[in-house]
Design a protein around this motif. Sequence first.
Motif, PDB file in Angstrom:
ATOM      1  N   TYR A 267       0.805  -1.229   0.000  1.00  0.00           N
ATOM      2  CA  TYR A 267       0.000   0.000   0.000  1.00  0.00           C
ATOM      3  C   TYR A 267       0.834   1.274   0.000  1.00  0.00           C
ATOM      4  O   TYR A 267       0.314   2.353  -0.266  1.00  0.00           O
ATOM      5  N   TYR A 268       2.112   1.201   0.355  1.00  0.00           N
ATOM      6  CA  TYR A 268       2.947   2.404   0.402  1.00  0.00           C
ATOM      7  C   TYR A 268       3.605   2.722  -0.938  1.00  0.00           C
ATOM      8  O   TYR A 268       4.384   3.674  -1.031  1.00  0.00           O
ATOM      9  N   GLN A 269       3.319   1.922  -1.960  1.00  0.00           N
ATOM     10  CA  GLN A 269       3.925   2.218  -3.258  1.00  0.00           C
ATOM     11  C   GLN A 269       3.203   3.393  -3.916  1.00  0.00           C
ATOM     12  O   GLN A 269       2.063   3.718  -3.572  1.00  0.00           O
TER      13      GLN A 269
ATOM     14  N   GLY B 132       7.826  -3.549  -3.137  1.00  0.00           N
ATOM     15  CA  GLY B 132       7.790  -3.268  -1.702  1.00  0.00           C
ATOM     16  C   GLY B 132       9.230  -3.113  -1.289  1.00  0.00           C
ATOM     17  O   GLY B 132      10.072  -2.718  -2.102  1.00  0.00           O
ATOM     18  N   VAL B 133       9.539  -3.465  -0.045  1.00  0.00           N
ATOM     19  CA  VAL B 133      10.931  -3.346   0.402  1.00  0.00           C
ATOM     20  C   VAL B 133      11.572  -4.734   0.521  1.00  0.00           C
ATOM     21  O   VAL B 133      10.900  -5.763   0.419  1.00  0.00           O
ATOM     22  N   HIS B 134      12.888  -4.721   0.771  1.00  0.00           N
ATOM     23  CA  HIS B 134      13.690  -5.941   0.676  1.00  0.00           C
ATOM     24  C   HIS B 134      13.146  -7.075   1.553  1.00  0.00           C
ATOM     25  O   HIS B 134      13.012  -8.212   1.095  1.00  0.00           O
ATOM     26  N   PHE B 135      12.799  -6.766   2.839  1.00  0.00           N
ATOM     27  CA  PHE B 135      12.387  -7.875   3.706  1.00  0.00           C
ATOM     28  C   PHE B 135      11.109  -8.533   3.188  1.00  0.00           C
ATOM     29  O   PHE B 135      10.870  -9.713   3.432  1.00  0.00           O
ATOM     30  N   MET B 136      10.283  -7.796   2.464  1.00  0.00           N
ATOM     31  CA  MET B 136       9.034  -8.358   1.928  1.00  0.00           C
ATOM     32  C   MET B 136       9.351  -9.321   0.775  1.00  0.00           C
ATOM     33  O   MET B 136       8.802 -10.424   0.703  1.00  0.00           O
TER      34      MET B 136
ATOM     35  N   GLY C  53      15.435  -0.813   1.339  1.00  0.00           N
ATOM     36  CA  GLY C  53      15.572  -1.478   2.640  1.00  0.00           C
ATOM     37  C   GLY C  53      14.480  -1.073   3.600  1.00  0.00           C
ATOM     38  O   GLY C  53      13.359  -0.749   3.193  1.00  0.00           O
ATOM     39  N   CYS C  54      14.786  -1.090   4.882  1.00  0.00           N
ATOM     40  CA  CYS C  54      13.807  -0.713   5.906  1.00  0.00           C
ATOM     41  C   CYS C  54      14.591  -0.378   7.172  1.00  0.00           C
ATOM     42  O   CYS C  54      15.453  -1.164   7.583  1.00  0.00           O
ATOM     43  N   SER C  55      14.294   0.768   7.777  1.00  0.00           N
ATOM     44  CA  SER C  55      15.081   1.182   8.955  1.00  0.00           C
ATOM     45  C   SER C  55      14.884   0.219  10.117  1.00  0.00           C
ATOM     46  O   SER C  55      15.791   0.046  10.941  1.00  0.00           O
ATOM     47  N   LEU C  56      13.729  -0.420  10.193  1.00  0.00           N
ATOM     48  CA  LEU C  56      13.509  -1.385  11.280  1.00  0.00           C
ATOM     49  C   LEU C  56      14.392  -2.611  11.096  1.00  0.00           C
ATOM     50  O   LEU C  56      15.033  -3.083  12.034  1.00  0.00           O
ATOM     51  N   ALA C  57      14.417  -3.130   9.864  1.00  0.00           N
ATOM     52  CA  ALA C  57      15.256  -4.298   9.593  1.00  0.00           C
ATOM     53  C   ALA C  57      16.726  -3.950   9.847  1.00  0.00           C
ATOM     54  O   ALA C  57      17.467  -4.735  10.461  1.00  0.00           O
TER      55      ALA C  57
ATOM     56  N   ILE D  11       7.785  -8.970  11.136  1.00  0.00           N
ATOM     57  CA  ILE D  11       8.241  -9.414   9.810  1.00  0.00           C
ATOM     58  C   ILE D  11       9.228  -8.426   9.168  1.00  0.00           C
ATOM     59  O   ILE D  11      10.009  -8.798   8.287  1.00  0.00           O
ATOM     60  N   ASN D  12       9.239  -7.158   9.651  1.00  0.00           N
ATOM     61  CA  ASN D  12      10.191  -6.144   9.154  1.00  0.00           C
ATOM     62  C   ASN D  12      11.578  -6.435   9.728  1.00  0.00           C
ATOM     63  O   ASN D  12      12.097  -5.709  10.580  1.00  0.00           O
ATOM     64  N   CYS D  13      12.181  -7.535   9.299  1.00  0.00           N
ATOM     65  CA  CYS D  13      13.521  -7.912   9.766  1.00  0.00           C
ATOM     66  C   CYS D  13      14.162  -8.798   8.699  1.00  0.00           C
ATOM     67  O   CYS D  13      13.480  -9.284   7.792  1.00  0.00           O
TER      68      CYS D  13
ATOM     69  N   THR E  40      13.153   1.537  15.486  1.00  0.00           N
ATOM     70  CA  THR E  40      11.999   2.370  15.088  1.00  0.00           C
ATOM     71  C   THR E  40      11.961   2.492  13.571  1.00  0.00           C
ATOM     72  O   THR E  40      12.956   2.260  12.885  1.00  0.00           O
ATOM     73  N   CYS E  41      10.801   2.891  13.095  1.00  0.00           N
ATOM     74  CA  CYS E  41      10.641   3.189  11.669  1.00  0.00           C
ATOM     75  C   CYS E  41      10.892   4.675  11.478  1.00  0.00           C
ATOM     76  O   CYS E  41      10.253   5.497  12.147  1.00  0.00           O
ATOM     77  N   ILE E  42      11.770   5.024  10.542  1.00  0.00           N
ATOM     78  CA  ILE E  42      12.111   6.447  10.358  1.00  0.00           C
ATOM     79  C   ILE E  42      10.912   7.267   9.860  1.00  0.00           C
ATOM     80  O   ILE E  42      10.910   8.477   9.986  1.00  0.00           O
ATOM     81  N   VAL E  43       9.931   6.600   9.291  1.00  0.00           N
ATOM     82  CA  VAL E  43       8.744   7.320   8.810  1.00  0.00           C
ATOM     83  C   VAL E  43       7.776   7.547   9.977  1.00  0.00           C
ATOM     84  O   VAL E  43       7.344   8.681  10.237  1.00  0.00           O
ATOM     85  N   HIS E  44       7.466   6.484  10.697  1.00  0.00           N
ATOM     86  CA  HIS E  44       6.443   6.589  11.746  1.00  0.00           C
ATOM     87  C   HIS E  44       6.924   7.336  12.982  1.00  0.00           C
ATOM     88  O   HIS E  44       6.109   7.778  13.782  1.00  0.00           O
ATOM     89  N   GLU E  45       8.245   7.493  13.137  1.00  0.00           N
ATOM     90  CA  GLU E  45       8.714   8.247  14.301  1.00  0.00           C
ATOM     91  C   GLU E  45       8.744   9.748  14.018  1.00  0.00           C
ATOM     92  O   GLU E  45       9.001  10.549  14.894  1.00  0.00           O
TER      93      GLU E  45
ATOM     94  N   GLU F 234       6.927  10.150   3.871  1.00  0.00           N
ATOM     95  CA  GLU F 234       6.972   9.145   2.794  1.00  0.00           C
ATOM     96  C   GLU F 234       8.160   8.218   3.025  1.00  0.00           C
ATOM     97  O   GLU F 234       9.256   8.687   3.344  1.00  0.00           O
ATOM     98  N   CYS F 235       7.946   6.910   2.845  1.00  0.00           N
ATOM     99  CA  CYS F 235       9.041   5.961   3.073  1.00  0.00           C
ATOM    100  C   CYS F 235      10.047   6.071   1.915  1.00  0.00           C
ATOM    101  O   CYS F 235       9.715   5.742   0.770  1.00  0.00           O
ATOM    102  N   PRO F 236      11.271   6.520   2.194  1.00  0.00           N
ATOM    103  CA  PRO F 236      12.242   6.723   1.109  1.00  0.00           C
ATOM    104  C   PRO F 236      12.638   5.408   0.445  1.00  0.00           C
ATOM    105  O   PRO F 236      13.078   5.399  -0.700  1.00  0.00           O
ATOM    106  N   PHE F 237      12.471   4.297   1.166  1.00  0.00           N
ATOM    107  CA  PHE F 237      12.839   2.985   0.605  1.00  0.00           C
ATOM    108  C   PHE F 237      11.756   2.506  -0.361  1.00  0.00           C
ATOM    109  O   PHE F 237      12.044   2.098  -1.492  1.00  0.00           O
ATOM    110  N   MET F 238      10.510   2.577   0.087  1.00  0.00           N
ATOM    111  CA  MET F 238       9.400   2.175  -0.786  1.00  0.00           C
ATOM    112  C   MET F 238       9.412   2.988  -2.076  1.00  0.00           C
ATOM    113  O   MET F 238       9.125   2.481  -3.156  1.00  0.00           O
ATOM    114  N   ARG F 239       9.759   4.276  -1.916  1.00  0.00           N
ATOM    115  CA  ARG F 239       9.666   5.186  -3.060  1.00  0.00           C
ATOM    116  C   ARG F 239      10.821   5.036  -4.047  1.00  0.00           C
ATOM    117  O   ARG F 239      10.859   5.723  -5.068  1.00  0.00           O
TER     118      ARG F 239
END
Length: 311
Positions: free
Chosen positions: A27-29, A62-66, A87-91, A115-117, A173-178, A267-272
């Motif tokens: 959904y973030y694409q 999506g991102v790498h972990f997905m 990537g993903c800041s949480l992973a 799952i974000n790992c 943490t997620c860099i977007v949600h924080e 906006e998630c810079p990784f998704m984008r």
Amino acid sequence: MDKLPLDLLGAIDELRRSRNAVILAHYYQEPDIQDVADFIGDSLQLAKAAQSTNADVILFCGVHFMAETAKILNPDRIVLIPDMAAGCSLADACPAPMLQRMKDQHPGAKVVSYINCSAEVKAISDVICTSSNAERVVRSFPPEQELIFAPDRNLGAYIVKQTGRPMHLWQGTCIVHETFSERKLIELVSKHPGVHVIAHPECEPNILAHAHFIGSTSALLNYVRDTTAPGFVVATEPGILHQMQKVAPGKVLYPLPGMDENCACNECPFMRLNTLEKMYLALRDLSPRLEMDEGLRLRALAPLQRMMALG
Ligand code: 13P
Ligand code: SF4
């Protein structure tokens, strides 16, 4: 840069057919990626879609972990991601050797990993969860069982609050949600009386404290579709607004901005990083491709299957 076809959407469609490929998108694409996908979903729905596909090729937008999860579930299929750097800041916040050290400090604890790992972290976890099933997964353990929850401290703290059971929380943490601004949230609520605040559990506790509803991306989407309110302040990545507008065309949506008004930090810079151009090239060249050591894959598969078995 390679020469691109003028009709990019047509070319993607042709390659999808000739490669017998399925396009999965989070959904973030970007909206144009969502519109070309065969299936759009949250991370649990996408993992299930990856598990049930008959396609020879999975293009995972999506991102790498997905995409990595899709590969763990589909060793014999080709799994592509438009940009390997997504990537993903949480992973990234949870390297497996450091989680192993935490496990060593709590030898009786079971590990529940969001799952974000990475696959390496999954491989040393007892069970995986997503934001849609984290509470159910945690409740599946007897109350006396000591638990470690990694890597998202905000989702972990939210589940501790919901279940009333303590857990050792990894501090990722997620860099977007924080980044969401509580001041902006208060401004929006006072300017538009009666609006409902809806938030992803990766948000910081001060944002979650204002929420009428907290849930995964698909749960937030369903809430907007099913609830009557003068508007919705949406505290998650604004890519989700595209589907919200589709399922609830007349409803007013206010994406919550980040603290810095001059940047698109919500906006998630990784998704984008993923684009239609990169999707076309990935299907054309069957690259970048997810590959994985079979031993690692099997160790990461077991905790994922435990999650899937919980429903
Ligand atoms: P969902 O499981 O809600 O799709 O969340 C995935 C994610 O990365 C949120 O930042
Ligand atoms: Fe990771 Fe946050 Fe991006 Fe989701 S929004 S993929 S948690 S960095």
